[in-house]
Enzyme design. Structure first.
Site, short mmCIF file in Angstrom:
data_model
loop_
_atom_site.label_atom_id
_atom_site.label_comp_id
_atom_site.label_asym_id
_atom_site.label_seq_id
_atom_site.Cartn_x
_atom_site.Cartn_y
_atom_site.Cartn_z
CG HIS A 105 -8.08 15.22 -40.14
ND1 HIS A 105 -7.00 15.48 -39.32
CD2 HIS A 105 -9.14 15.82 -39.53
CE1 HIS A 105 -7.40 16.19 -38.29
NE2 HIS A 105 -8.69 16.42 -38.40
CD GLU A 158 -4.00 13.32 -39.64
OE1 GLU A 158 -4.73 14.05 -40.33
OE2 GLU A 158 -3.45 13.72 -38.59
C1 F6R Z 1 -12.93 14.95 -34.02
C2 F6R Z 1 -12.44 14.62 -35.35
C3 F6R Z 1 -11.69 15.58 -36.20
C4 F6R Z 1 -12.24 17.01 -36.13
C5 F6R Z 1 -11.41 17.94 -37.02
C6 F6R Z 1 -11.88 19.37 -36.92
O1 F6R Z 1 -13.61 13.84 -33.45
O2 F6R Z 1 -12.63 13.53 -35.75
O3 F6R Z 1 -11.72 15.14 -37.52
O4 F6R Z 1 -13.57 17.00 -36.57
O5 F6R Z 1 -10.08 17.87 -36.63
O6 F6R Z 1 -11.65 19.85 -35.64
P1 F6R Z 1 -12.19 21.27 -35.16
O7 F6R Z 1 -13.68 21.17 -35.15
O8 F6R Z 1 -11.62 21.44 -33.78
O9 F6R Z 1 -11.69 22.27 -36.14
#
Ligand code: F6R
Length: 242
Positions: free
Chosen positions: A138, A143
Site C-alpha cells: 500500500h 490497500e
Molecule cells: C503513512 C502511510 C503508510 C505508511 C506505510 C509504511 O502516512 O501512508 O502508507 O507509509 O504503512 O509505514 P511504516 O513506515 O511505519 O513502515
C-alpha cells in the site's frame, strides 16, 4: 525511476532531507505531500536539525498529509495530526494553518474527502510527495485489491495493515478499522515522488513494487507509471534488487 540503496542510515536520511531542502531553496513556496509511519521519522528529525541550523525554512511551505485514521480524536496520541505536530510541525518554522491532514472526525466523511481533493485541485499539485511502503504494497492507505480509488476516499484497513500498526496501540482492538486516504490518482499527480523504504522485511514488496507487474494488487507498482520518482532504500529493503 531513480533508485538509490544506502548502507549507511545517516546517508539515507541526509539524502532525503537534501532533496526536500534543495526543492525549498529553489521554490520556498513549494507544496509538500507528507507521510506518517515509522519510516520518515528520521527524515523529519534531520529536517528539524537543518531548520535549526538555518539550512532550510518551511515558513512559506504548505503541506498536505496522505491520510488519517477515522474516529480517533485529533489530539489522540496516535492520530496522524498528533504525529505530524510532534514529529515535525511543532519543531520547525512552518505556519501550522498551512498544514493539512484529512479530518478523520468529520461528520460527513465523504464530504471531507471531496473537500480535500478540491483543495488539492485548487492549490496543487504538490511539488513533492513523500511516501512510505506498506508490507502489502500500500501507499497512503490504498490497500491492494481488484480495484483502486483515484481520489481521496474512506478505506477499510486490511488486517495486515491493522496488525502492522498495532505496535502503536495498547491492543489490536484499539487500531481503527477505517482511514481517509488520498487516492492513487491524487498521489500520482505530484510533480515528484520520494519513496522511502527501510528494513529487510520489506525487501520482497520493494521488489514487487519496483520490478514486478503494474497491478492494483500492489498499489505501489503504479509508481512505475510516474515520470519522476526517487526511491531511497536501506540495504535490507534493497536486498532483492541487485
Ligand atoms: C503513512 C502511510 C503508510 C505508511 C506505510 C509504511 O502516512 O501512508 O502508507 O507509509 O504503512 O509505514 P511504516 O513506515 O511505519 O513502515
Amino acid at each position: 525511476m531513480n533508485i538509490y540503496t544506502f548502507r549507511d542510515e545517516e546517508q539515507f536520511v541526509q539524502t532525503g532531507a537534501n532533496l526536500i531542502s534543495s526543492l525549498l531553496h529553489t521554490n520556498p513556496r513549494a507544496k509538500l505531500g507528507l507521510a506518517t509511519g515509522s519510516t520518515p521519522v528520521g527524515l523529519y528529525a534531520k529536517l528539524i536539525e537543518m531548520n535549526r541550523q538555518g539550512l532550510v525554512s518551511f515558513a512559506q511551505t504548505t503541506t498536505y498529509n496522505l491520510d488519517e485514521y477515522v474516529g480517533l480524536p485529533e489530539n489522540h496520541p496516535e492520530s496522524y495530526r498528533t504525529f505530524m505536530n510532534e514529529k515535525f510541525f511543532n519543531h520547525v518554522d512552518i505556519q501550522i494553518e498551512r498544514t493539512h491532514v484529512p479530518n478523520g472526525n468529520a461528520a460527513d466523511a465523504e464530504a471531507e474527502c471531496l473537500n480535500y481533493d478540491k483543495m488539492l485541485e485548487e492549490f496543487g499539485p504538490v511539488d513533492l510527495q513523500l511516501l512510505g511502503l506498506g508490507h502489502n504494497g500500500h501507499i497512503g492507505f490504498n490497500e491492494p485489491g481488484e480495484a483502486l480509488s483515484g481520489g481521496t476516499h474512506v478505506v477499510e484497513l486490511q488486517e495486515k495493515t491493522r496488525n502492522a500498526n498495532a505496535r502503536f496501540f495498547p491492543t489490536l482492538d484499539d487500531v481503527p478499522t477505517h482511514a481517509i486516504t488520498m487516492g492513487v490518482a491524487t498521489i500520482l499527480k505530484a510533480r515528484q515522488i520520494l519513496l522511502l523504504v527501510r528494513g529487510e522485511d520489506k525487501a520482497e514488496i520493494v521488489h514487487r513494487a519496483l520490478k514486478g507487474p503494474i497491478t492494483t494488487q500492489c498499489p505501489a507498482s503504479l509508481l512505475q507509471c510516474h515520470p519522476n520518482v526517487v526511491v531511497l532504500l536501506d540495504q535490507g529493503a534493497g536486498r532483492l534488487l541487485v
